[in-house]
Design a protein around this motif. Sequence first.
Motif, short mmCIF file in Angstrom:
data_model
loop_
_atom_site.label_atom_id
_atom_site.label_comp_id
_atom_site.label_asym_id
_atom_site.label_seq_id
_atom_site.Cartn_x
_atom_site.Cartn_y
_atom_site.Cartn_z
N MET A 180 -5.24 -3.11 -5.77
CA MET A 180 -6.62 -2.18 -4.80
C MET A 180 -6.34 -0.43 -5.10
O MET A 180 -7.05 0.05 -4.76
N ASN A 181 -4.66 -0.62 -4.19
CA ASN A 181 -4.01 1.06 -4.01
C ASN A 181 -3.43 1.44 -5.14
O ASN A 181 -3.05 2.38 -4.98
N PRO A 200 -10.56 1.20 -11.53
CA PRO A 200 -11.83 1.14 -10.00
C PRO A 200 -12.75 0.43 -10.53
O PRO A 200 -13.53 -0.33 -9.36
N ALA A 238 -11.37 -0.67 2.77
CA ALA A 238 -12.08 -1.80 1.49
C ALA A 238 -10.49 -2.92 1.76
O ALA A 238 -11.15 -4.04 2.02
N PHE A 239 -9.36 -2.37 1.57
CA PHE A 239 -8.56 -3.74 1.45
C PHE A 239 -8.58 -4.04 2.66
O PHE A 239 -8.39 -5.35 2.83
N LEU A 259 -13.74 -7.82 -6.29
CA LEU A 259 -13.80 -8.37 -4.87
C LEU A 259 -15.80 -8.47 -5.15
O LEU A 259 -15.43 -8.65 -4.30
N LEU A 289 -7.93 -10.54 -11.54
CA LEU A 289 -7.22 -9.11 -11.14
C LEU A 289 -6.52 -8.59 -13.03
O LEU A 289 -6.59 -8.08 -13.37
N PHE A 308 -18.97 -3.10 -0.57
CA PHE A 308 -18.19 -2.94 -1.81
C PHE A 308 -19.25 -1.94 -2.48
O PHE A 308 -19.27 -1.78 -4.33
N THR A 367 -3.29 -8.45 -4.61
CA THR A 367 -4.34 -7.75 -4.54
C THR A 367 -4.05 -6.28 -3.93
O THR A 367 -4.78 -5.13 -4.63
N ILE A 374 -12.05 -3.36 -10.93
CA ILE A 374 -11.40 -3.80 -9.52
C ILE A 374 -13.13 -4.34 -8.74
O ILE A 374 -13.20 -5.49 -8.37
N MET A 375 -13.67 -3.30 -8.68
CA MET A 375 -14.68 -3.69 -7.85
C MET A 375 -15.48 -4.68 -7.91
O MET A 375 -15.97 -5.17 -6.86
N THR A 396 0.99 -1.30 -0.01
CA THR A 396 -0.28 -0.06 -0.02
C THR A 396 0.83 1.60 -0.33
O THR A 396 0.54 2.46 -0.98
#
Lengths: 107, 242
Positions: free
Chosen positions: B78-79, A46, B53-54, A53, B221, B180, B74, A49-50, A17
């Motif tokens: 995600m980030n 985005p 979210a992560f 998820l 992904l 989400f 991931t 990816i959502m 991150t």
Amino acid sequence: MKNTAIFVIILISAACTLFMRVLPFTILGGKREIPQKIQYLGKILPPAIMAVLIVYCLKDVPSDFKGVGMEKLLASAICIAVHLWKNHTFLSIIAGTVAYMILCSVW
Amino acid sequence: MSEKKLVWYGFQQALPITCSYLFVSMAYGMTMEKAGFFWGWSLLTSLTVYTGAFQFLLVTFLSSGASILTIAMTALFMNSRQFFYGLTFVEDFKKMGKFYPYMVHTMTDETYAVNCAMLEKKDEKENDFLKDDKKRRRIMFYVALFSRISWMIGAVGGGVLGQLIPAQLTGIDFCMTALFLTIFIDQWKAAKHHFPALCGLFVGVLCLLCFGANRFMLPSLILVSGVLLIMEEKVKREEESL
């Protein structure tokens, strides 16, 4: 899971991150121009990816439909309906989660 | 404008964030507790990872024993949006001296939005003090600080509360799905066209059926990014024709 394993996983997540957070401040050296391909990905990834998820959250639905699948789909429908109706994130999350918790205890 | 007033203005700007963070991170702390991770782990994650979210996703990764590669990839995917947030504030943060690293580490979707709003508000008469970059940067720091503090308090509070009322918490983990879903709907409404979202759903389901529930995340992904890259021309043409 062992505590060291949990610790390592959390730190790896933090490092990944942080990497993304630091990247624009280091590689660019103040320049604003980023490759057009990356700009494109930044715009369209985005929502994709959502979507992945959400599939992840509902991954047990097909394999365990009678166990938790039905409840998850129903609670998702309630959450979506409330969000479309009131457009209030708080309310939608509470409605969906409470609905799921009730469904789980009733079934 | 005194420092006290800057703190107060920062607090007001951060208020919508702090309220929602308290709520979401409490749900996070409870989800962690329910999954068997005490509040100390929630605090450590919130301190180091600090991305809503992560963090939720990480709970299921931790309890299902996902591979390190899946977790790392991931996290990067995600980030990746953080990269684009950073771009807007490269100059501002770099000029913030000892607060520079803190600002880089603590920017989130929400503080980014507030920081952008302050850039917009500069030209309004009653907010013309924002034209003073030094003051605006102090306020950005306070917004980041209050937001982060509320996230920590919620995460620990949720974990402790989860210990006190463990029996009632079955199903609390659904708050991640709900979160989400709301983000997805908001993105859907804001998007000009829905090919990326639909592509994500399609590839996700396809990979779930091919690779199984525990392995489909990473291939999904990668595949969805590949497809969207290949389809770039088509996506752009559609965008232009709208």
